[in-house]
Design a protein around this motif. Sequence first.
Motif, PDB file in Angstrom:
ATOM      1  N   THR A  58      42.938  45.337  45.213  1.00  0.00           N
ATOM      2  CA  THR A  58      43.840  44.223  44.517  1.00  0.00           C
ATOM      3  C   THR A  58      45.070  43.566  45.009  1.00  0.00           C
ATOM      4  OG1 THR A  58      43.280  45.511  42.432  1.00  0.00           O
ATOM      5  CG2 THR A  58      45.040  43.824  42.104  1.00  0.00           C
ATOM      6  N   VAL A  82      55.382  51.325  37.725  1.00  0.00           N
ATOM      7  CA  VAL A  82      55.332  50.088  37.867  1.00  0.00           C
ATOM      8  C   VAL A  82      55.184  49.243  36.323  1.00  0.00           C
ATOM      9  CG1 VAL A  82      52.749  50.099  38.489  1.00  0.00           C
ATOM     10  CG2 VAL A  82      53.739  48.040  38.701  1.00  0.00           C
ATOM     11  N   ARG A  93      40.404  33.175  28.217  1.00  0.00           N
ATOM     12  CA  ARG A  93      39.092  33.408  27.896  1.00  0.00           C
ATOM     13  C   ARG A  93      38.635  34.486  26.798  1.00  0.00           C
ATOM     14  NH1 ARG A  93      36.592  36.696  32.824  1.00  0.00           N
ATOM     15  NH2 ARG A  93      35.412  37.040  31.169  1.00  0.00           N
ATOM     16  N   GLU A 130      47.511  49.278  32.133  1.00  0.00           N
ATOM     17  CA  GLU A 130      47.911  50.179  33.301  1.00  0.00           C
ATOM     18  C   GLU A 130      48.467  49.433  34.275  1.00  0.00           C
ATOM     19  OE1 GLU A 130      43.838  52.088  33.951  1.00  0.00           O
ATOM     20  OE2 GLU A 130      43.289  51.791  31.932  1.00  0.00           O
ATOM     21  N   TYR A 175      53.391  47.063  45.637  1.00  0.00           N
ATOM     22  CA  TYR A 175      52.294  47.914  45.513  1.00  0.00           C
ATOM     23  C   TYR A 175      51.025  47.632  46.139  1.00  0.00           C
ATOM     24  CZ  TYR A 175      55.623  49.120  41.611  1.00  0.00           C
ATOM     25  OH  TYR A 175      56.826  49.427  40.979  1.00  0.00           O
ATOM     26  N   PHE A 190      35.583  46.449  44.088  1.00  0.00           N
ATOM     27  CA  PHE A 190      36.861  45.844  43.763  1.00  0.00           C
ATOM     28  C   PHE A 190      37.358  47.020  42.948  1.00  0.00           C
ATOM     29  CE2 PHE A 190      39.765  44.222  40.449  1.00  0.00           C
ATOM     30  CZ  PHE A 190      40.652  43.527  41.401  1.00  0.00           C
ATOM     31  N   PHE A 210      52.622  45.619  32.600  1.00  0.00           N
ATOM     32  CA  PHE A 210      53.319  45.440  34.082  1.00  0.00           C
ATOM     33  C   PHE A 210      54.607  45.002  34.046  1.00  0.00           C
ATOM     34  CE2 PHE A 210      52.928  42.758  38.119  1.00  0.00           C
ATOM     35  CZ  PHE A 210      53.349  43.834  38.910  1.00  0.00           C
ATOM     36  N   PRO A 245      41.248  48.250  40.636  1.00  0.00           N
ATOM     37  CA  PRO A 245      42.688  47.735  40.470  1.00  0.00           C
ATOM     38  C   PRO A 245      43.706  48.571  40.800  1.00  0.00           C
ATOM     39  CG  PRO A 245      41.631  48.724  38.383  1.00  0.00           C
ATOM     40  CD  PRO A 245      40.623  48.967  39.765  1.00  0.00           C
ATOM     41  N   GLU A 279      36.749  35.816  21.351  1.00  0.00           N
ATOM     42  CA  GLU A 279      36.221  37.351  20.880  1.00  0.00           C
ATOM     43  C   GLU A 279      37.350  38.009  20.278  1.00  0.00           C
ATOM     44  OE1 GLU A 279      35.156  39.237  24.624  1.00  0.00           O
ATOM     45  OE2 GLU A 279      34.355  40.903  23.292  1.00  0.00           O
ATOM     46  N   LEU A 289      32.035  32.903  28.335  1.00  0.00           N
ATOM     47  CA  LEU A 289      33.143  32.380  27.700  1.00  0.00           C
ATOM     48  C   LEU A 289      33.611  31.072  28.160  1.00  0.00           C
ATOM     49  CD1 LEU A 289      35.419  35.762  27.252  1.00  0.00           C
ATOM     50  CD2 LEU A 289      33.867  34.641  25.732  1.00  0.00           C
ATOM     51  N   LEU A 290      32.919  30.627  29.356  1.00  0.00           N
ATOM     52  CA  LEU A 290      33.176  29.251  29.739  1.00  0.00           C
ATOM     53  C   LEU A 290      32.066  28.375  29.603  1.00  0.00           C
ATOM     54  CD1 LEU A 290      35.391  30.334  33.022  1.00  0.00           C
ATOM     55  CD2 LEU A 290      36.212  29.131  31.059  1.00  0.00           C
ATOM     56  N   GLY A 338      56.688  39.129  44.953  1.00  0.00           N
ATOM     57  CA  GLY A 338      57.539  39.003  44.252  1.00  0.00           C
ATOM     58  C   GLY A 338      56.922  39.184  42.890  1.00  0.00           C
ATOM     59  N   TYR A 339      55.513  39.717  42.963  1.00  0.00           N
ATOM     60  CA  TYR A 339      54.879  39.891  41.410  1.00  0.00           C
ATOM     61  C   TYR A 339      53.869  41.285  41.710  1.00  0.00           C
ATOM     62  CZ  TYR A 339      56.928  35.789  39.530  1.00  0.00           C
ATOM     63  OH  TYR A 339      57.764  34.883  39.009  1.00  0.00           O
ATOM     64  N   ASP A 352      32.938  49.264  36.123  1.00  0.00           N
ATOM     65  CA  ASP A 352      32.606  49.143  34.708  1.00  0.00           C
ATOM     66  C   ASP A 352      31.032  48.610  34.696  1.00  0.00           C
ATOM     67  OD1 ASP A 352      33.194  46.777  35.314  1.00  0.00           O
ATOM     68  OD2 ASP A 352      34.755  46.233  33.851  1.00  0.00           O
ATOM     69  N   ARG A 374      47.358  32.398  30.525  1.00  0.00           N
ATOM     70  CA  ARG A 374      45.933  33.101  31.633  1.00  0.00           C
ATOM     71  C   ARG A 374      45.031  34.020  30.926  1.00  0.00           C
ATOM     72  NH1 ARG A 374      47.938  31.681  36.693  1.00  0.00           N
ATOM     73  NH2 ARG A 374      49.951  31.099  36.432  1.00  0.00           N
ATOM     74  N   LEU A 400      56.757  43.833  36.134  1.00  0.00           N
ATOM     75  CA  LEU A 400      57.303  42.233  36.423  1.00  0.00           C
ATOM     76  C   LEU A 400      56.751  41.274  35.378  1.00  0.00           C
ATOM     77  CD1 LEU A 400      56.596  42.581  40.198  1.00  0.00           C
ATOM     78  CD2 LEU A 400      58.772  42.116  39.222  1.00  0.00           C
ATOM     79  N   GLY A 454      33.725  37.969  36.224  1.00  0.00           N
ATOM     80  CA  GLY A 454      34.201  39.015  35.802  1.00  0.00           C
ATOM     81  C   GLY A 454      33.562  39.777  34.840  1.00  0.00           C
ATOM     82  N   ALA A 462      40.756  39.856  34.667  1.00  0.00           N
ATOM     83  CA  ALA A 462      39.849  40.032  35.924  1.00  0.00           C
ATOM     84  C   ALA A 462      39.294  41.513  36.162  1.00  0.00           C
ATOM     85  CB  ALA A 462      40.491  39.609  37.465  1.00  0.00           C
ATOM     86  N   GLY A 463      40.240  42.188  35.913  1.00  0.00           N
ATOM     87  CA  GLY A 463      39.868  43.974  35.903  1.00  0.00           C
ATOM     88  C   GLY A 463      39.360  44.539  34.795  1.00  0.00           C
ATOM     89  N   ARG A 464      39.249  43.519  33.748  1.00  0.00           N
ATOM     90  CA  ARG A 464      38.848  44.022  32.350  1.00  0.00           C
ATOM     91  C   ARG A 464      39.749  45.227  31.880  1.00  0.00           C
ATOM     92  NH1 ARG A 464      35.288  41.975  35.698  1.00  0.00           N
ATOM     93  NH2 ARG A 464      33.823  44.084  35.793  1.00  0.00           N
ATOM     94  N   LYS A 465      40.955  45.085  32.090  1.00  0.00           N
ATOM     95  CA  LYS A 465      42.111  46.073  31.665  1.00  0.00           C
ATOM     96  C   LYS A 465      42.720  45.329  30.354  1.00  0.00           C
ATOM     97  CE  LYS A 465      41.152  49.131  34.418  1.00  0.00           C
ATOM     98  NZ  LYS A 465      40.383  50.164  33.899  1.00  0.00           N
ATOM     99  N   GLU A 522      46.871  38.151  34.593  1.00  0.00           N
ATOM    100  CA  GLU A 522      45.597  37.636  35.348  1.00  0.00           C
ATOM    101  C   GLU A 522      44.690  38.750  35.893  1.00  0.00           C
ATOM    102  OE1 GLU A 522      46.681  34.836  38.541  1.00  0.00           O
ATOM    103  OE2 GLU A 522      44.908  33.492  37.786  1.00  0.00           O
ATOM    104  N   SER A 523      45.419  39.657  36.773  1.00  0.00           N
ATOM    105  CA  SER A 523      44.481  40.791  37.296  1.00  0.00           C
ATOM    106  C   SER A 523      44.061  41.543  36.218  1.00  0.00           C
ATOM    107  CB  SER A 523      45.762  41.755  37.819  1.00  0.00           C
ATOM    108  OG  SER A 523      46.236  40.983  38.861  1.00  0.00           O
ATOM    109  N   MET A 547      50.330  28.720  30.476  1.00  0.00           N
ATOM    110  CA  MET A 547      50.090  29.249  31.648  1.00  0.00           C
ATOM    111  C   MET A 547      51.045  30.307  32.354  1.00  0.00           C
ATOM    112  SD  MET A 547      46.996  28.573  32.207  1.00  0.00           S
ATOM    113  CE  MET A 547      46.510  29.282  33.773  1.00  0.00           C
ATOM    114  N   LEU A 549      48.930  46.348  34.911  1.00  0.00           N
ATOM    115  CA  LEU A 549      48.494  45.252  35.842  1.00  0.00           C
ATOM    116  C   LEU A 549      49.010  43.825  35.084  1.00  0.00           C
ATOM    117  CD1 LEU A 549      44.624  45.729  36.466  1.00  0.00           C
ATOM    118  CD2 LEU A 549      46.686  45.926  37.941  1.00  0.00           C
TER     119      LEU A 549
END
Lengths: 463, 403
Positions: free
Chosen positions: B286, A334, A428, A384, B296, B257, A358, B259, A432, B178-179, B291-292, B237, A425, A360, B208, A393-396, A389-390, A446, A386
């Motif tokens: 996840t 992927v 945030r 990996e 998977y 959760f 990723f 990934p 840092e 950060l927000l 389409g995105y 983590d 996206r 796509l 997160g 969120a997933g800290r990747k 956005e993912s 975005m 992703l």
Amino acid sequence: MSPTEIYKHLPRTNCKECGEDSCMAFATKLANWEASLDKCPPLQKPEYRNRLGTLNEMLKPPVREVSLKSKTRTVKIGGKLVMYRHELTYFNPTAIAIDVHDEMDDQILTSRVNATQGFSYEYIGQRLKLDLIAVRSTSNDPKTFELTVKKIVAQTELPLILCSENPDVLEAGIVATGGGKPLLYAASKQNWKQMAELALMYDCPLTVTSPFDLEGLKSLVKTLKESGVRELVLDPGVSWKTLPDTVNNFTMIRRAACKFDDELMGLPILGVPAQVWVEEDVKPEVLAWREVCLSSMLITRYADALIMHTTEGWALLPLVVLRQNMYTDPRKPVAVEPGLKVFGQPNEASPVLFTTNFALTYYTVASDIESGKVDCYLVVVDTEGLSVESAVAGRKLTADKVADSLKETDVEKKVKHKTLIIPGRAARISGELEELSGWSVLVGPMDSSGIPKFVQEKWANRA
Amino acid sequence: MREESKEKNPLEALGPRILELLSDLGELELEDVEMEIGELELAVQQAPVTALPAVKPPTGLKPKPETLLLEAFKPPVMEYPGKIVEVTIGATKSEGGSRFNSVTIGGETSPPFYLFETPPPHRPAVSIDVFDMKIHLASAVRMHVEDVIEDPGEWAKRAAEKWGADVINLHLISVDPLLKNTAPREASKTVEDVLQAVKVPLAVGGCGDPEKDIAVFKRVAEDFKGERLLFNSVTLDMNLKEAAESIVSNGHVLIAFTPMDMDKARELNRRLYEYVEKDRIVIDTTTAALGYGLDYAFTIMERTRLAGLMGDPELQHPLSSGTTNAWAAREAWMQMDPQWGPREFRGPLWETVTATVLLLAGVDYFMMMHPAAVKTLKTLIEEFCSGLKGPDENYLDWLTLKT
């Protein structure tokens, strides 16, 4: 099918002409559907004809492949090897037909046929299209049907599904295709004998219908096979009102074929989501909405062909994308290779952007940059596989990961500035990232479709 | 008598045992003797034939059938050694909380909606996302919440009462360092507002940031002991001991959760089992948009569910899906060429199709956004969970429809 059973019938000469070290290794590949029999040259020799026949029989897909033909085009349906896509991959994407009928106003007929053959959506380097026209006879008059089919054939090369319970009407339609092999719809408990004759006489594939009655369906298949009809398609019935029964029947048929070796059920399944339009007092948008819900369930649950009525773009778009998704090879990675990608002819003042690996995400961003003719460097960060956005969120996708990628790709040496455009996206992590990398950050749009405009407006005028 | 005759026919007596022996042979042995085995199989097959009256099948062309040849169809039922655990979200007064009702998900013993086997014991739950600060939303979504976008209580009320959310899915994104870096105490106040505003159970999501989320989860877990909140989410983590203990000791449940990786899903569960009972864990592998990467997401969920049913103890958990991710697809929110229609239709349909496909992969808990998508999915769930309906006698009417 075990490799040893297949091995028994191979030439067992270990000639390596197939590219494998031994016949046993080739047999293992055959068993996993990773190789095909035509890769074995000795097997094609006359002395092995019987063995090839046996092997072909052993390795035939649990769901038979059926071809629909116009004079110039062929659409194949079925040919499925597995029930679940992770077991291998699905072949022959669900063919989508749009329906017309023989008492339709000429203009509407023409515009529906045009909408079907003209449908095209660019999606990660592919064109998503519709495949077939289904012609229904509401007149029940052979002459009327013949004329309609002639008009359609003059207008499009798409193969047809001809729909009527009356064999005389269907025969007029077959003749009007001028040499096509349309799918006939449909043989029922009432008309199977005449339909079998028709299918045999014109060598056309034939749909079998026995709505919500799998015993009846299976009995018809048995009878038609015994009558000599080779190419059959199943119509188990579709209804918005009996949604669970509909999905249940599709699931049982495919499981019987793939997991219980039920040869009579090992045929392509045709679904007719157009059925939702029989309700008269409901708004067309609602009916199209229902039709899409039903179709998306049937694409997920084993439909090899669908007859639809709506031609609305907002309704068909999610379906063709879903079909593309479900029929991709789940074994393929992927992700794309992380690293530095160069677009156009960037110089030392050109923008530097980053995105994730990723596939796509990467292809979407790349195509937006290319179509906007932006000369730039794009750092592809390993998330990996992703999306932005993912990955955030997933800290990747973290500030230190991006900072490391900037270093590893040596992009610093390519440009004489230290400003990085980051995906909206990933906003945030901007603070840092500035701290860790020493680059200043411009938070980009975005969506990557905004990159060309963003570069044009913000890059030159950046602080 | 039978025993005797069998003894007299050694080949017949040997028959079944040879087949047994053959099935136990390894590949190498087979390779060495394959021709002999072929002969043996023939010999074995001959034995029973001689014992039966000789009925030769007709050769040559078969006559075409004159009448329908009847065939039986037996539903292809399988057995599954595994069962998905049941997880209950929310607690009523008598259960130690303040909810009007609780919601139980999971408990499946068959693949999703294989109604010919065992129907699911519980309906999948549909939750609606509510955020604790103003965030960017697609215009097709924003138009429905514009006036309450800065009032999580009112937003939740609308989602529950007007749109029928089974659970409110509150996201405390403002706690993000950060927000707004909202303090845990403040965040807990928002949870209270939402609990006051609605009767349905509540899920509480973080931002997160692994450390900040633990601090917020701890505070909320303690402040609302016994409410059986669903904490969204616990990740690899995090300091899992710290994250899980306050959630569990205060009687709540959580989402684990990972990934898009079944091994990581197993690993996280395995590590969580040290601190958390199995029936307090929902898993989220996840969700990617149609389409995105939906393919998977779908396949990992489908495999996860099948693995659980086939007996993998680490994957026998209800599945959660952030279906709202459907809106990440540009086709869902973007103004496109007119042939693709208004985005007010395209967007919610995009979310609906994403949800519908995942319903068939086995998702038990949906986090959604658009009221039309929620409504459609709830209708589909209702249809599937009220059992088989019998045939639609008018199915073939579509053939002659003059539409």
